[in-house]
Design a protein around this motif. Structure first.
Motif, PDB file in Angstrom:
ATOM      1  N   PRO A  31      39.136 -11.807  -1.900  1.00 56.72           N
ATOM      2  CA  PRO A  31      39.547 -12.415  -3.175  1.00 56.72           C
ATOM      3  C   PRO A  31      39.092 -11.553  -4.352  1.00 56.72           C
ATOM      4  O   PRO A  31      38.004 -10.985  -4.335  1.00 56.72           O
ATOM      5  CB  PRO A  31      38.816 -13.757  -3.187  1.00 56.72           C
ATOM      6  CG  PRO A  31      38.294 -13.966  -1.823  1.00 56.72           C
ATOM      7  CD  PRO A  31      38.218 -12.637  -1.152  1.00 56.72           C
ATOM      8  N   ARG A  67      49.209 -16.475 -10.159  1.00 55.85           N
ATOM      9  CA  ARG A  67      47.869 -16.644  -9.562  1.00 55.85           C
ATOM     10  C   ARG A  67      47.869 -16.200  -8.110  1.00 55.85           C
ATOM     11  O   ARG A  67      46.917 -15.579  -7.651  1.00 55.85           O
ATOM     12  CB  ARG A  67      47.402 -18.096  -9.673  1.00 55.85           C
ATOM     13  CG  ARG A  67      46.889 -18.431 -11.042  1.00 55.85           C
ATOM     14  CD  ARG A  67      46.221 -19.801 -11.082  1.00 55.85           C
ATOM     15  NE  ARG A  67      46.398 -20.344 -12.411  1.00 55.85           N
ATOM     16  CZ  ARG A  67      47.325 -21.223 -12.750  1.00 55.85           C
ATOM     17  NH1 ARG A  67      48.144 -21.714 -11.850  1.00 55.85           N
ATOM     18  NH2 ARG A  67      47.431 -21.639 -13.990  1.00 55.85           N
ATOM     19  N   GLN A  68      48.924 -16.515  -7.394  1.00 56.84           N
ATOM     20  CA  GLN A  68      49.009 -16.113  -5.987  1.00 56.84           C
ATOM     21  C   GLN A  68      49.094 -14.595  -5.850  1.00 56.84           C
ATOM     22  O   GLN A  68      48.495 -14.016  -4.954  1.00 56.84           O
ATOM     23  CB  GLN A  68      50.208 -16.783  -5.322  1.00 56.84           C
ATOM     24  CG  GLN A  68      50.042 -18.277  -5.163  1.00 56.84           C
ATOM     25  CD  GLN A  68      51.306 -18.975  -4.699  1.00 56.84           C
ATOM     26  OE1 GLN A  68      52.322 -18.338  -4.441  1.00 56.84           O
ATOM     27  NE2 GLN A  68      51.253 -20.289  -4.609  1.00 56.84           N
ATOM     28  N   ALA A  71      45.680 -12.790  -5.981  1.00 55.89           N
ATOM     29  CA  ALA A  71      44.674 -13.241  -5.013  1.00 55.89           C
ATOM     30  C   ALA A  71      43.866 -12.088  -4.432  1.00 55.89           C
ATOM     31  O   ALA A  71      42.650 -12.191  -4.262  1.00 55.89           O
ATOM     32  CB  ALA A  71      45.334 -14.039  -3.893  1.00 55.89           C
ATOM     33  N   SER A  72      44.515 -10.961  -4.121  1.00 58.95           N
ATOM     34  CA  SER A  72      43.829  -9.842  -3.479  1.00 58.95           C
ATOM     35  C   SER A  72      44.590  -8.545  -3.743  1.00 58.95           C
ATOM     36  O   SER A  72      45.691  -8.563  -4.300  1.00 58.95           O
ATOM     37  CB  SER A  72      43.741 -10.075  -1.963  1.00 58.95           C
ATOM     38  OG  SER A  72      45.041 -10.000  -1.378  1.00 58.95           O
TER      39      SER A  72
END
Length: 86
Positions: A31, A67-68, A71-72
């Motif tokens: 994350p 936001r998704q 995530a990374s």
């Protein structure tokens, strides 16, 4: 895609001026916010600006989809790849 992930890591380091972190310190699927790198909303804005500048990607700040994507490193790389195909 591995090169793209390294590019994304380098972009994050440069955009946020992270002097004590190298690209190899950032895990592809860790994350980016809260846990992992521990980034915050100001960092998200900086990354968003870097994405727009480097790849021409425009995102909606208040979107759940955005936001998704943040995530990374893997999800950012997937976003860049999907935008490049359009």
């Amino acid at each position: 895609m591995v090169n793209l992930q390294m590019e994304v890591k380098q972009m994050i380091i440069e955009a946020l001026d992270l002097e004590d972190i190298s690209a190899s310190d950032i895990e592809d699927d860790a994350p980016l916010f809260v846990e992992g790198l521990g980034l915050d909303s100001i960092d998200a804005l900086e990354i968003g600006l870097a994405l727009q500048k480097r790849y021409g990607i425009k995102l909606k700040a208040d979107s759940e989809e955005t936001r998704q994507h943040f995530a990374s490193v893997n999800t950012l790389a997937a976003l860049i790849q999907s935008q490049a195909k359009q």
